[in-house]
Design a protein around this motif. Structure first.
Motif, PDB file in Angstrom:
ATOM      1  N   GLY A 245     -64.222  -2.968 -89.300  1.00  0.00           N
ATOM      2  CA  GLY A 245     -64.009  -4.082 -88.852  1.00  0.00           C
ATOM      3  C   GLY A 245     -64.965  -4.719 -87.988  1.00  0.00           C
ATOM      4  O   GLY A 245     -65.612  -5.748 -87.837  1.00  0.00           O
ATOM      5  N   GLU A 246     -65.564  -3.513 -87.140  1.00  0.00           N
ATOM      6  CA  GLU A 246     -66.666  -3.846 -86.190  1.00  0.00           C
ATOM      7  C   GLU A 246     -68.021  -4.000 -86.837  1.00  0.00           C
ATOM      8  O   GLU A 246     -68.814  -5.016 -86.335  1.00  0.00           O
ATOM      9  CB  GLU A 246     -66.854  -2.677 -85.264  1.00  0.00           C
ATOM     10  CG  GLU A 246     -65.473  -2.525 -84.071  1.00  0.00           C
ATOM     11  CD  GLU A 246     -65.644  -1.089 -83.511  1.00  0.00           C
ATOM     12  OE1 GLU A 246     -64.674  -0.872 -82.873  1.00  0.00           O
ATOM     13  OE2 GLU A 246     -66.445  -0.162 -84.058  1.00  0.00           O
TER      14      GLU A 246
ATOM     15  N   LEU B 246     -62.560  -4.448 -97.238  1.00  0.00           N
ATOM     16  CA  LEU B 246     -61.768  -4.163 -96.437  1.00  0.00           C
ATOM     17  C   LEU B 246     -59.901  -4.068 -96.695  1.00  0.00           C
ATOM     18  O   LEU B 246     -59.682  -4.592 -97.662  1.00  0.00           O
ATOM     19  CB  LEU B 246     -61.745  -5.328 -95.334  1.00  0.00           C
ATOM     20  CG  LEU B 246     -63.030  -5.229 -94.566  1.00  0.00           C
ATOM     21  CD1 LEU B 246     -63.106  -6.455 -93.345  1.00  0.00           C
ATOM     22  CD2 LEU B 246     -63.554  -4.231 -93.869  1.00  0.00           C
ATOM     23  N   ASP B 247     -59.390  -3.192 -95.999  1.00  0.00           N
ATOM     24  CA  ASP B 247     -57.924  -3.177 -96.346  1.00  0.00           C
ATOM     25  C   ASP B 247     -57.271  -4.560 -95.804  1.00  0.00           C
ATOM     26  O   ASP B 247     -57.821  -5.373 -95.079  1.00  0.00           O
ATOM     27  CB  ASP B 247     -57.308  -1.809 -95.533  1.00  0.00           C
ATOM     28  CG  ASP B 247     -57.311  -2.137 -94.015  1.00  0.00           C
ATOM     29  OD1 ASP B 247     -56.917  -2.984 -93.498  1.00  0.00           O
ATOM     30  OD2 ASP B 247     -57.872  -0.797 -93.404  1.00  0.00           O
TER      31      ASP B 247
ATOM     32  N   SER C 130     -66.907   0.644 -86.349  1.00  0.00           N
ATOM     33  CA  SER C 130     -65.800   0.961 -87.619  1.00  0.00           C
ATOM     34  C   SER C 130     -66.243  -0.175 -88.560  1.00  0.00           C
ATOM     35  O   SER C 130     -66.882  -1.026 -88.346  1.00  0.00           O
ATOM     36  CB  SER C 130     -64.365   0.600 -87.019  1.00  0.00           C
ATOM     37  OG  SER C 130     -64.113  -0.638 -86.700  1.00  0.00           O
TER      38      SER C 130
ATOM     39  N   GLN D 259     -68.145  -5.586 -89.669  1.00  0.00           N
ATOM     40  CA  GLN D 259     -68.339  -6.916 -90.145  1.00  0.00           C
ATOM     41  C   GLN D 259     -68.406  -8.187 -88.905  1.00  0.00           C
ATOM     42  O   GLN D 259     -68.972  -9.105 -89.244  1.00  0.00           O
ATOM     43  CB  GLN D 259     -66.767  -7.272 -90.630  1.00  0.00           C
ATOM     44  CG  GLN D 259     -66.238  -6.319 -91.859  1.00  0.00           C
ATOM     45  CD  GLN D 259     -66.925  -6.784 -93.247  1.00  0.00           C
ATOM     46  OE1 GLN D 259     -67.203  -7.824 -93.287  1.00  0.00           O
ATOM     47  NE2 GLN D 259     -66.832  -5.920 -94.109  1.00  0.00           N
ATOM     48  N   ARG D 260     -67.910  -7.714 -87.817  1.00  0.00           N
ATOM     49  CA  ARG D 260     -68.036  -8.552 -86.798  1.00  0.00           C
ATOM     50  C   ARG D 260     -69.539  -8.813 -86.464  1.00  0.00           C
ATOM     51  O   ARG D 260     -70.115  -9.721 -85.802  1.00  0.00           O
ATOM     52  CB  ARG D 260     -67.246  -8.189 -85.649  1.00  0.00           C
ATOM     53  CG  ARG D 260     -65.630  -8.431 -85.729  1.00  0.00           C
ATOM     54  CD  ARG D 260     -64.923  -7.753 -84.491  1.00  0.00           C
ATOM     55  NE  ARG D 260     -63.564  -7.521 -85.138  1.00  0.00           N
ATOM     56  CZ  ARG D 260     -62.551  -8.570 -84.803  1.00  0.00           C
ATOM     57  NH1 ARG D 260     -62.982  -9.572 -84.190  1.00  0.00           N
ATOM     58  NH2 ARG D 260     -61.480  -8.214 -85.416  1.00  0.00           N
TER      59      ARG D 260
ATOM     60  N   ALA E  12     -56.982 -10.095 -90.305  1.00  0.00           N
ATOM     61  CA  ALA E  12     -57.468 -10.439 -88.843  1.00  0.00           C
ATOM     62  C   ALA E  12     -59.026 -11.041 -88.737  1.00  0.00           C
ATOM     63  O   ALA E  12     -59.281 -12.205 -87.988  1.00  0.00           O
ATOM     64  CB  ALA E  12     -57.471  -9.055 -88.166  1.00  0.00           C
ATOM     65  N   LEU E  13     -59.838 -10.394 -89.766  1.00  0.00           N
ATOM     66  CA  LEU E  13     -61.176 -11.043 -89.589  1.00  0.00           C
ATOM     67  C   LEU E  13     -61.220 -12.569 -90.347  1.00  0.00           C
ATOM     68  O   LEU E  13     -62.051 -13.478 -89.670  1.00  0.00           O
ATOM     69  CB  LEU E  13     -62.224 -10.293 -90.389  1.00  0.00           C
ATOM     70  CG  LEU E  13     -62.496  -8.807 -89.601  1.00  0.00           C
ATOM     71  CD1 LEU E  13     -63.063  -7.860 -90.631  1.00  0.00           C
ATOM     72  CD2 LEU E  13     -63.513  -9.446 -88.496  1.00  0.00           C
TER      73      LEU E  13
ATOM     74  N   ASP F  24     -54.826  -5.588 -93.730  1.00  0.00           N
ATOM     75  CA  ASP F  24     -54.541  -6.113 -92.327  1.00  0.00           C
ATOM     76  C   ASP F  24     -55.893  -6.277 -91.721  1.00  0.00           C
ATOM     77  O   ASP F  24     -56.037  -7.632 -91.075  1.00  0.00           O
ATOM     78  CB  ASP F  24     -54.008  -4.901 -91.547  1.00  0.00           C
ATOM     79  CG  ASP F  24     -52.507  -4.552 -91.916  1.00  0.00           C
ATOM     80  OD1 ASP F  24     -51.968  -5.452 -92.731  1.00  0.00           O
ATOM     81  OD2 ASP F  24     -51.965  -3.582 -91.303  1.00  0.00           O
ATOM     82  N   LEU F  25     -56.877  -5.638 -91.830  1.00  0.00           N
ATOM     83  CA  LEU F  25     -58.306  -5.847 -91.261  1.00  0.00           C
ATOM     84  C   LEU F  25     -58.843  -7.344 -91.779  1.00  0.00           C
ATOM     85  O   LEU F  25     -59.416  -8.257 -91.112  1.00  0.00           O
ATOM     86  CB  LEU F  25     -59.020  -4.813 -91.756  1.00  0.00           C
ATOM     87  CG  LEU F  25     -60.499  -4.742 -90.667  1.00  0.00           C
ATOM     88  CD1 LEU F  25     -60.197  -4.881 -89.242  1.00  0.00           C
ATOM     89  CD2 LEU F  25     -61.467  -3.496 -91.072  1.00  0.00           C
ATOM     90  N   ARG F  26     -58.669  -7.481 -93.139  1.00  0.00           N
ATOM     91  CA  ARG F  26     -59.028  -8.415 -93.721  1.00  0.00           C
ATOM     92  C   ARG F  26     -58.303  -9.928 -93.050  1.00  0.00           C
ATOM     93  O   ARG F  26     -59.080 -10.885 -93.048  1.00  0.00           O
ATOM     94  CB  ARG F  26     -58.653  -8.447 -95.429  1.00  0.00           C
ATOM     95  CG  ARG F  26     -59.143  -9.679 -96.278  1.00  0.00           C
ATOM     96  CD  ARG F  26     -58.494  -9.060 -97.517  1.00  0.00           C
ATOM     97  NE  ARG F  26     -58.818 -10.149 -98.392  1.00  0.00           N
ATOM     98  CZ  ARG F  26     -59.808 -10.013 -99.286  1.00  0.00           C
ATOM     99  NH1 ARG F  26     -60.619  -9.086 -99.116  1.00  0.00           N
ATOM    100  NH2 ARG F  26     -60.249 -11.027 -99.992  1.00  0.00           N
TER     101      ARG F  26
END
Lengths: 230, 525
Positions: free
Chosen positions: A149-150, A176-177, A147, A152-153, A183-184, A179-181
């Motif tokens: 986010g994944e 990124l949207d 995904s 990005q990680r 979190a990261l 929420d994900l932003r």
């Protein structure tokens, strides 16, 4: 203690366009510096100069006391320019630039192999780093199977796996949207605290700057216009 | 799609597809049907030792040429895409030039250099290399020097399609050499392999080079069966393995890269120029070496051989008719091919994904049909009593030959161009009340102008040098320049042949040289 990264009077031109103009910047060991500014202000160019992907037209760049780039007539063809892979950097690109034909584990293996680590050490380091960014279960997947986010990680893990001396991040969360932003961003802040790694983070988002910076450097038209600690 | 079945689109595209089927598909279908009918009587042909040796020779020629052309072309493609060479565009034009020359002209130059009475033999005092010149390895080298630009250009396009950051991310961790091996090469391998397969098909389809270098392969055997033995059935049966081989390889190439061989998308920006700047000198040396061997040596050898001609003017006068016929037919042929290809290309460009992929395979297979097979097929279809027969025996046969051979490649190029015109442009015109015909002439075709000019130029060059089909279908007494050169080789002084071959090359090389000068003179180069 002298600063770990020193950028001294660096200018970079593309034809008649001056991207970075007589800019100086110091980053101390363990310090997190955020470069903040609008699009086209020269932030990314400065990061590329530090990484060795561009050569300065004037000025000098030092890493850990060693001159890695210096403008001048006699310094062509990399004689005094330390190539990117010998600078000991981790770089997270804006579009991530993951390698489509390699799995997550192979991404990290490419970097650690280039760093000269042995087989056992490479496997251990890959496991450890994937765990650090919380994608250890996805080691066998290719980028298109991850995904946003994944991915990005994984880009972050690739930048960290060889334990770089300096981490460069070029607007890594811009696509990124919200929420994900968040979190990261929290993850990056956690990693910075854990690893005590000096970093230069480029963004045009003030919230990112507030959350991640020990010091914010504002840029405009290729120059530093303001500086301040958070 | 917004165009209804009753719009002008339906009859226009139906007519285009019908024309394409008759012009390109029919000769091949006729050959296959004939081969099927004659199969029982001639099946033994495919099994005897002589034919097995022929198949082996043909396959060895194709495979070795594909490997050697890739070994020469792919590194040059890398140099053009990644190494910061000065005058890169000029290098590209100069290095691509051999692909635009008729292969038999290059072979002729090598014969004058390495033949039993060639320059090398004259210099050494005895014949030391002609056994190599007239051999399978000799033909492989000549064909590789003609076809390597295909591999070069495909590799360059594939490399430019890679997002530059993907390589830069690797460069921050590893040396340029390791990045090249581990990241870059695996990403371009499918495209490079596909171009190798295309070279394979072109090499096994080539008639002029093996024929001049006396290498027995299917194309020359088909020519002999038809032109010397007048055995139509034998010729059609001999074509079967070649057509099958071409079909399988074209299919493989399409499966490997789909339409990416033709439709390009550039990565965003260009990669850091610093990584490979240390390779500049080596790249320039390699490019110079290849250019000298593939282009300068053949042209100089032809010029030297031609210098022995008593009167150049007399030679040109003697072949004036052939030169004029060639130029006029190539121009007319290119115009006809482009005029049909626009509509076939549009139909392909706007086809559904699955139909489009099938059409690509068909177009590549038809382009891969060897020239002598096309020639025999055309004769089978058109040499008969009635209205069809009225074309036979006229220059119209040469035009039909150009259409049969080059319509597929022109249609592929134009289909790629059509896909750069977003469907939304047509939708916007339709919403605005324009009919299909109006939309095509006012919106779509103007955007295809450059592609059409490029297609016309490519077809003109190919038609101007066409030999394998022309030599079979040309009406008696009439001849084009390639046919005249080919027939003069056996019975005219070599100086005259060389002068004509040089003239033939000049028609392509002089405009190319002017183009290269224009590029070099552009500011910022």
């Amino acid at each position: 203690m002298p600063p770990f990264l020193r950028v001294l009077g660096v200018t970079k031109r593309y034809g008649s366009h001056v991207a970075v103009q007589d800019l100086s910047l110091d980053v101390s060991d363990g310090e997190s510096v955020v470069l903040l500014g609008p699009n086209g202000c020269g932030k990314t160019t400065l990061l590329r100069l530090i990484a060795g992907l561009e050569r300065p037209d004037t000025g000098e760049i030092r890493l850990g006391g060693r001159v890695v780039a210096r403008a001048g007539r006699n310094l062509r063809a990399g004689r005094n320019l330390v190539p990117p892979h010998e600078r000991g950097l981790g770089f997270v690109f804006q579009d991530l630039a993951l390698w489509p034909h390699l799995t997550a584990r192979e991404h990290l293996d490419f970097v650690t192999r280039a760093a000269g680590m042995s087989g056992g050490e490479r496997a251990e380091r890959a496991r450890e780093t994937l765990a650090l960014v919380r994608i250890e279960a996805l080691a066998g997947r290719r980028p298109h199977e991850l995904s946003g986010g994944e991915q990005q990680r994984l880009a972050l893990a690739r930048a960290l796996v060889a334990r770089p001396r300096l981490l460069l991040l070029d607007e890594p969360f811009s696509s990124l949207d919200r929420d994900l932003r968040l979190a990261l961003r929290e993850d990056v802040a956690r990693l910075q605290r854990t690893l005590q790694l000096p970093s230069v983070y480029v963004t045009h988002d003030r919230d990112d700057a507030q959350a991640l910076a020990d010091r914010v450097v504002e840029m405009q038209g290729g120059r530093v216009t303001a500086e301040g600690r958070t | 799609m917004m165009w209804g079945f009753r719009s002008a689109r339906t009859p226009a595209l139906a007519a285009a597809v019908a024309a394409f089927t008759v012009l390109c598909g029919l000769p091949l279908a006729y050959m296959l049907a004939q081969a099927g009918a004659a199969g029982a009587a001639y099946a033994v042909l495919l099994l005897d030792a002589r034919q097995r040796a022929l198949l082996l020779n043909t396959a060895a020629l194709g495979a070795s040429t594909a490997v050697l052309a890739t070994l020469i072309g792919a590194p040059l493609g890398f140099a053009l895409a990644r190494v910061p060479l000065r005058f890169r565009s000029v290098w590209r034009v100069a290095l691509a030039a051999p692909l635009l020359l008729p292969p038999y002209v290059i072979a002729l130059a090598w014969v004058y250099l390495g033949g039993s009475a060639g320059l090398v033999a004259a210099a050494v005092g005895r014949d030391v290399v002609s056994a190599w010149t007239y051999s399978l390895p000799g033909a492989v080298v000549v064909l590789s020097l003609v076809f390597y630009p295909l591999s070069m250009l495909t590799t360059e396009v594939a490399l430019r399609r890679i997002e530059p950051r993907i390589e830069e991310a690797a460069l921050t961790a590893a040396s340029p050499g390791r990045v090249l091996r581990t990241i870059t090469l695996p990403l371009v391998t499918p495209a490079v392999a596909a171009s190798a397969l295309v070279v394979f098909v072109l090499a096994v389809s080539e008639f002029g080079v093996p024929s001049l270098l006396r290498v027995r392969v299917f194309t020359s055997e088909i020519f002999t069966a038809f032109a010397a033995l007048y055995d139509f059935s034998r010729a059609t049966v001999l074509a079967l393995p070649l057509v099958t081989l071409s079909f399988v390889v074209a299919l493989l190439a399409t499966l490997l890269v789909g339409d990416r061989l033709l439709v390009t998308r550039r990565g965003g920006g260009s990669a850091s120029p610093l990584a490979y700047e240390g390779w500049t000198r080596r790249a320039a040396a390699a490019a110079s070496g290849v250019m000298v061997i593939a282009l300068v040596v053949p042209v100089v050898v032809l010029a030297r051989e031609a210098s022995g001609v008593a009167s150049l003017a007399a030679v040109i006068r003697g072949s004036g008719e052939a030169i004029r016929t060639s130029l006029a037919l190539a121009a007319l042929g290119a115009t006809l091919v482009t005029a049909v290809a626009v509509w076939v290309g549009y139909a392909r460009g706007r086809a559904s994904r699955r139909a489009g992929a099938a059409a690509d395979v068909l177009l590549i297979v038809l382009f891969a049909v060897p020239s002598t097979v096309v020639g025999v097929g055309l004769i089978g279809v058109w040499n008969r009593p009635g209205p069809l027969g009225s074309v036979y025996g006229t220059d119209g046969m040469l035009l039909l030959g150009y259409l049969a051979r080059f319509l597929p490649v022109a249609a592929l190029a134009l289909a790629a161009g059509v896909r750069y015109v977003p469907a939304s442009h047509e939708e916007a015109a339709a919403v605005g009340g324009a009919g299909w015909w109006q939309t095509m002439t006012r919106i779509v075709l103007p955007q295809l102008r450059l592609t059409a000019v490029a297609a016309w130029t490519i077809v003109f060059i190919l038609a101007f040098g066409e030999l394998g089909t022309s030599v079979l279908v040309a009406p008696p007494g009439e001849s084009t320049l390639p046919i005249r050169i080919y027939t003069m080789i056996a019975n005219a002084p070599s100086a005259e042949v060389a002068a004509l071959a040089l003239l033939q090359s000049g028609v392509v090389l002089v405009p190319l040289a002017l183009l290269a000068c224009g590029i070099a003179a552009r500011p910022g180069r």
